[in-house]
Structures are given as C-alpha cells and as structure tokens.
Design a protein around this motif. Structure first.
Motif, short mmCIF file in Angstrom:
data_model
loop_
_atom_site.label_atom_id
_atom_site.label_comp_id
_atom_site.label_asym_id
_atom_site.label_seq_id
_atom_site.Cartn_x
_atom_site.Cartn_y
_atom_site.Cartn_z
N ALA A 222 0.83 -1.20 0.00
CA ALA A 222 0.00 0.00 0.00
C ALA A 222 0.87 1.25 0.00
N ARG A 223 1.97 1.21 0.75
CA ARG A 223 2.88 2.36 0.78
C ARG A 223 3.48 2.61 -0.60
N VAL A 224 3.78 1.54 -1.33
CA VAL A 224 4.33 1.69 -2.68
C VAL A 224 3.30 2.37 -3.59
N LEU A 225 2.04 1.97 -3.47
CA LEU A 225 0.99 2.58 -4.29
C LEU A 225 0.80 4.05 -3.93
N ARG A 226 0.82 4.35 -2.65
CA ARG A 226 0.66 5.75 -2.24
C ARG A 226 1.84 6.59 -2.71
N ALA A 227 3.03 6.02 -2.64
CA ALA A 227 4.21 6.74 -3.11
C ALA A 227 4.11 7.02 -4.61
N ALA A 228 3.41 6.14 -5.33
CA ALA A 228 3.23 6.33 -6.77
C ALA A 228 2.13 7.33 -7.10
N GLY A 229 1.37 7.74 -6.06
CA GLY A 229 0.34 8.75 -6.28
C GLY A 229 -1.08 8.33 -5.96
N ALA A 230 -1.29 7.08 -5.53
CA ALA A 230 -2.64 6.63 -5.18
C ALA A 230 -3.09 7.31 -3.89
N THR A 231 -4.27 7.89 -3.90
CA THR A 231 -4.80 8.55 -2.70
C THR A 231 -5.80 7.68 -1.95
N ALA A 232 -6.27 6.61 -2.59
CA ALA A 232 -7.18 5.67 -1.93
C ALA A 232 -6.68 4.26 -2.20
N VAL A 233 -6.47 3.50 -1.12
CA VAL A 233 -5.96 2.13 -1.22
C VAL A 233 -6.73 1.27 -0.24
N VAL A 234 -7.22 0.12 -0.69
CA VAL A 234 -7.91 -0.81 0.20
C VAL A 234 -7.14 -2.11 0.27
N SER A 235 -7.23 -2.76 1.40
CA SER A 235 -6.56 -4.06 1.59
C SER A 235 -7.51 -5.22 1.35
N SER A 236 -8.79 -4.92 1.18
CA SER A 236 -9.81 -5.94 0.94
C SER A 236 -10.90 -5.32 0.09
N LEU A 237 -11.53 -6.14 -0.74
CA LEU A 237 -12.65 -5.67 -1.56
C LEU A 237 -13.97 -5.75 -0.81
N GLU A 238 -13.96 -6.32 0.37
CA GLU A 238 -15.21 -6.49 1.12
C GLU A 238 -15.92 -5.16 1.39
N PRO A 239 -15.22 -4.09 1.82
CA PRO A 239 -15.94 -2.84 2.08
C PRO A 239 -16.68 -2.30 0.85
N LEU A 240 -16.15 -2.56 -0.34
CA LEU A 240 -16.82 -2.12 -1.55
C LEU A 240 -18.12 -2.90 -1.73
N LEU A 241 -18.07 -4.19 -1.49
CA LEU A 241 -19.25 -5.03 -1.61
C LEU A 241 -20.30 -4.63 -0.58
N VAL A 242 -19.86 -4.35 0.63
CA VAL A 242 -20.78 -3.93 1.70
C VAL A 242 -21.49 -2.64 1.31
#
Length: 246
Positions: A222-242
């Motif tokens: 996640a830190r690598v993605l944020r360093a690349a410019g991502a402002t939103a990162v999730v560790s699971s897809l479950e919250p999206l489904l919820v």
C-alpha cells in the motif's frame, strides 16, 4: 491480531470512508487490472519460474547478451518480454517470446486463486448498473479463460483489453489499454474508475485521466501505491461489496 492483519487494518483505516464511498458509487465504468484485484494468476504456477524459463530460452538461442543482468534476474516475465521488444520490436523473436509467455499464463489459469470478494463484487456492481472492463498486461486469451471458469465472462464481454504482440511498447504504464476501453465503452475518463495493484496501474490511470483505487493486501505494498500517487488504497474488496449491498 497477526502482523498481516494489523497491516491490512492500517491500510484500510487510512482512507476517508465518505471519500471512498463516493469514489466507487459514482463510477459508471470500472476498469480492472487482472492479476491482483481479480485473481492471483500465478498462485500455483510461479511467475519467477516463468521469467527464468524465458531467459533460458533466449540463452539457448545464443542471446544471453540481449538482456542486462537486472533483466535476467527479474522475477517478472513482462520485464523480459519488454526488454526484448525494445531491442527487436516487431521481430519473429518477440512474437515467439510473447506466445511462450501466453502459453505459460494459460497453464497458470486453472490454478489461479480468486481474490477474496472479487467475484460477488463484480456481479453486484454489474447488477447495480456499472459496466466492467479488464485493462491488463496479461494476454486477453488468459483473462477470458479465467473469467469463463468463474462464470464472470458475461460481466465483462466484450471489454477485455490486454497484451498484444504488436503493441508491447504500450503495456502499462502506457494508458493504451485504458484508452481503448474508454473509447469502446463511450465513457469519459471522469466517469470511470481503475482498480489496480501496481505503480504502473497508478501511472496509467493518471495518464488516462481516470480516478484510481489501489488494492494492496499488505501495508508495504500500500505504501508503494501511495508513493506512486494513489490517494485511496484498500486491503480488501469487502468494504466495496458492503457499500453496494447496503
């Protein structure tokens, strides 16, 4: 709580829930990277072994010097393929190497591990009106094979945009496959959302003008993605489904 779960929780709680909900519910078109957010393609078929096999094949043809030491040691087969394409673009050598990689990906597809929550999320998101596409550096033949095995092909067809031997120089981070998807689906970039798990996905989305949601099971990724410019990162897809089920 295990260290892995602690990292996952940390990645999840850094997001603004309202911002995350707005990001996913406003998307009319969802562009998925394949290997990572949808499944782990090489879960039972090592990508590193595939990369080594490509290197050994080149060496067997007397082409050891074609790759740098870094490229020969890379665990990513795409690094090998792109390196050869840069030096011999459009050649029969590149075409055969690409076909060898596709063959290995097809061998991996039956043992690919579905990403947790991905299948029901894709079906639910489609049911509430969003349109799905795949934008990947993997072969579209492999994507179709996997999606068909999971009963998901109809959620995406015909919008599967992947690697082709004549456009290897346009693999992500080039936005080519994203732009193809947007054009075919008649979507403005601002009405779409890219879900990916690598810095190349972040860059491709940025260059295409598409909002981005990162997927990273572990905090260091996640830190690598944020360093690349991502402002939103999730560790699971479950919250999206919820969110959609709620």
């Amino acid at each position: 709580m295990t260290s892995e779960r602690t990292e996952a929780a940390a990645a999840q709680t850094e997001n603004d829930p309202a911002q995350l909900q707005q990001l996913i519910t406003r998307a009319r078109v969802v562009l998925w990277d394949f290997d990572g957010p949808i499944c782990s393609l090489f879960a039972g078929h090592s990508a590193e072994q595939v990369a080594m096999g490509l290197v050994e094949w080149l060496e067997g043809r007397g082409l050891h010097g074609l790759l740098t030491e870094h490229e020969r040691d890379s665990p990513d087969p795409h690094v090998v393929l792109r390196a050869v394409d840069r030096r011999h673009s459009g050649s029969d050598l590149v075409a055969e190497l690409e076909e060898r990689l596709t063959t290995e990906e097809l061998k991996a597809a039956p043992t690919a591990m579905p990403t947790e929550w991905a299948d029901p999320l894709i079906r639910t998101w489609t049911a509430v009106g969003a349109r799905m596409a795949v934008a990947t550096n993997n072969s579209p033949r492999v994507v179709r094979t996997y999606l068909r095995s999971r009963g998901l092909e109809e959620c995406f067809a015909p919008h599967i945009y992947g690697r082709t031997e004549d456009h290897l120089h346009r693999l992500k981070p080039h936005p080519h496959c994203l732009n193809r998807a947007l054009s075919a689906m008649g979507s403005a970039p601002s009405d779409a959302l890219m879900i990916g798990d690598s810095p190349s996905d972040v860059e491709a989305a940025g260059r295409a003008g598409v909002p981005f949601l990162g997927f990273a099971r572990k905090e260091h990724k996640a830190r690598v993605l944020r360093a690349a410019g991502a402002t939103a990162v999730v560790s699971s897809l479950e919250p999206l489904l919820v969110t959609f089920r709620g």
